[in-house]
Design a protein around this motif. Structure first.
Motif, PDB file in Angstrom:
ATOM      1  N   GLU A  62     -44.542  58.187 -93.231  1.00  0.00           N
ATOM      2  CA  GLU A  62     -43.123  58.518 -93.181  1.00  0.00           C
ATOM      3  C   GLU A  62     -42.243  57.578 -94.004  1.00  0.00           C
ATOM      4  O   GLU A  62     -41.157  57.179 -93.585  1.00  0.00           O
ATOM      5  CB  GLU A  62     -42.633  58.604 -91.725  1.00  0.00           C
TER       6      GLU A  62
ATOM      7  N   THR B 148     -39.442  63.821 -87.258  1.00  0.00           N
ATOM      8  CA  THR B 148     -40.559  62.981 -86.811  1.00  0.00           C
ATOM      9  C   THR B 148     -40.655  62.981 -85.288  1.00  0.00           C
ATOM     10  O   THR B 148     -41.739  63.148 -84.710  1.00  0.00           O
ATOM     11  CB  THR B 148     -40.397  61.540 -87.321  1.00  0.00           C
TER      12      THR B 148
ATOM     13  N   THR C   9     -39.422  53.981 -85.766  1.00  0.00           N
ATOM     14  CA  THR C   9     -40.705  54.635 -85.484  1.00  0.00           C
ATOM     15  C   THR C   9     -41.671  53.670 -84.813  1.00  0.00           C
ATOM     16  O   THR C   9     -42.376  54.022 -83.857  1.00  0.00           O
ATOM     17  CB  THR C   9     -41.328  55.155 -86.791  1.00  0.00           C
TER      18      THR C   9
END
Length: 588
Positions: A508, A525, A543
């Motif tokens: 990502e 995501t 993340t």
């Protein structure tokens, strides 16, 4: 790949090529019959011309003259009809053969390991799949069948010549070895020359393909003049290779023409002297017939040499294509399990792997991912993060160890089933020159446009796609050039989401993405990782913090693993150092 360099003809390669023509036996028989009848018609024409002269003109018989002229007309009509049948059928077979070879080659290439493509130039492969296969068709359309037809005609013509006058025929055959020897030498020389031509064509295609693809780099670093100079050098080698074939042709064909002229002169002298001496076995008709026979005998021989060039180019091309077909670089798809319901547990047990033998990239990796977990992998460049992605989907084979899903080795799972259960979103997103819809579904008819729209709304990208001209039917052009890097990545997220995988693998990176696209990517995501096992090569702190488990890699090894808080608590740890150097800027 068989080594055919220097050989005038490779019988083994030719037999292999004929296997592709075997399904079209009826058409081959039709072409053969056309060639036989065509040869007979061609050889009868001088015979009837001789009779028209001797029995019609010389004997002053108008009825015989009209009769033989009419027969010549029938023969000419037959030549036209059977030549049409022969040419059409032989070309049709050639196109069918290259269609079958091209399909087989492309299917074979689809199954190659990624390692093969890592080492192979794209331009060279395109040359094999397109240019070389097109050249193979000439074996049937202009080479093989035409040579057979010419040989048949020469055989029939020789038979008629012996029937008319065996003594005169022997004079013709006395010159024949000279042209046969010249043809043989010519064929061998052209074989080597055409090998070089095909090599230079592949080099030229490779160079142009790479420079066109990387034109932005060429222009950014002002390499135009340098690349122009390189191209001129490669183009000159290509020209020099072709000039060799031109040189050989310019030597051979004058020799062949001289042999023909000398033979006609000898025949004219011999038959003329026999007629002058009052020999009843010779006439003006025989002289005219033999001049035609010599043309029909020597011209095909010259043409055979030229057609043999075509045949050899096709054989060189076939040799190169079969070289790829003989390449064994497939992942062994020996698995039999289908995994009716995949939970998504992943295990790496002492996995070792090297792209180049003796240079290990992964050095005994072991990790366990529970079903539904999101695992973030972090580490410096070259630590082996992307390699884990490649191995999980079996793009490459491991050197040793075991990778399993739901306690089943991935080697025991059918390759197609395995890859359907794993969706991969790479940092470098590839899009085809097609509509957004087709790039998402990849022409999977089980995924409808309504499914795609619903998925796009779910991950928050419907508004962006709808704003484009033609919406989901907007053509993104080659490699998605009409979209920004962030937009391409959103399309890749949607492509992964609609496939409904049990396991998601995600790179990502957002280094070149604007803030709006980054927000959409973050939302996407969160959505697509929800409720499924996810392995993320993490580049954003958000993340990493949300991950259930963080894997820290360094030089092909897992050096730390744990949650964000657990790893920060380790004094002088790899993760803490990486966090302070790489991620603290996001906090400020």
């Amino acid at each position: 790949m068989a080594d055919t360099k220097g050989k005038a003809f490779d019988t083994k390669l030719f037999k292999r090529l004929l296997q592709f023509a075997s399904p079209y036996r009826k058409q081959l028989v039709t072409a053969a019959l056309g060639a036989i009848i065509l040869s007979l018609c061609a050889a009868l024409r001088p015979r009837f011309m001789k009779l028209a002269i001797d029995d019609g003109i010389t004997a002053k018989s108008e009825d015989d003259l009209i009769y033989y002229i009419a027969l010549i007309g029938v023969v000419l009509l037959g030549q036209v009809i059977f030549q049409l049948i022969f040419i059409y059928t032989s070309n049709w077979v050639g196109q069918q053969v290259i269609k079958d070879i091209r399909v087989k080659l492309f299917d074979h290439m689809l199954k190659f390991k990624m390692q093969y493509y890592d080492k192979s130039a794209v331009g060279r492969l395109v040359t094999r799949a397109v240019g070389d296969i097109e050249t193979i068709s000439s074996i049937f359309s202009q080479g093989l069948f035409m040579i057979i037809s010419d040989l048949l005609m020469m055989g029939v013509v020789l038979g008629f010549m012996f029937y008319e006058s065996w003594r005169t025929t022997l004079i013709v055959l006395a010159v024949f070895p000279i042209i046969l020897y010249a043809t043989r030498v010519f064929q061998k020389a052209m074989k080597v020359a055409f090998e070089e031509v095909r090599t230079q064509v592949a080099n030229l295609n490779t160079f142009v393909q790479e420079r066109v693809t990387g034109m932005k780099i060429v222009q950014i670093f002002t390499r135009e003049a340098i690349e122009h100079k390189k191209f001129k050098a490669i183009n000159k080698k290509h020209m020099d290779a072709w000039n060799k074939t031109v040189w050989y042709n310019s030597i051979f064909f004058p020799i062949a023409e001289m042999c023909t002229s000398v033979t006609i002169g000898l025949i004219a002298w011999f038959i003329g002297s026999r007629i002058a001496q009052g020999d009843p076995g010779y006439s003006i008709g025989i002289l005219v017939a033999f001049i035609s026979y010599i043309q029909m005998l020597f011209t095909p021989l010259r043409q055979i040499a030229d057609k043999f060039n075509t045949l050899q180019m096709g054989m060189v091309a076939a040799n190169r294509v079969f070289g790829i077909l003989d390449t064994e670089s497939q992942i062994q798809n020996t698995g039999t399990l289908r995994l009716d319901k995949t939970e998504g547990r992943i295990s790496f047990d002492n996995v070792r792997f090297s792209y180049v033998e003796g240079e290990e990239v992964l050095k005994g990796i072991s990790l366990d991912v529970k079903a539904g977990q999101t695992v973030a992998i972090v580490g410096s460049t070259g630590a082996g993060k992307s390699t884990i992605i490649n191995l999980l989907s079996r793009f490459y084979e491991i050197d040793s160890g075991l990778i399993s899903i739901d306690d089943v080795s991935i080697k025991e799972i059918q390759l197609e089933v395995l890859r359907k259960e794993i969706a991969v979103v790479l940092q470098d997103v590839f899009l085809f020159a097609d509509s957004i819809l087709n790039n998402i579904t990849l022409n999977d008819t089980s995924i409808t446009e309504e499914d795609v729209i619903a998925a796009a709304k779910a991950i928050g990208v419907h508004k962006f796609i709808s704003s484009l001209p033609d919406g989901y039917h907007y053509n993104v052009k080659e490699r998605g050039a009409m979209l920004s890097s962030g937009q391409r990545q959103l399309i890749a997220f949607l492509r992964a989401y609609v496939s409904n995988p049990a396991i998601l693998v995600l790179d990502e990176a957002t280094s070149s993405v604007d803030s709006h696209s980054e927000q959409l990517i973050q939302k996407a995501t969160d959505k697509i990782t929800q409720g499924r096992t996810s392995i993320v090569i993490a580049h954003r702190l958000a993340t990493i913090k949300k991950a259930d488990l963080i894997i820290v890699m360094e030089k092909g090894k897992i050096v730390e693993q744990g949650t964000h808080k657990e790893l920060l608590a380790q004094e002088s740890g790899y993760y803490k150092n990486l966090y302070e150097v790489q991620f603290m800027a996001e906090v400020v």
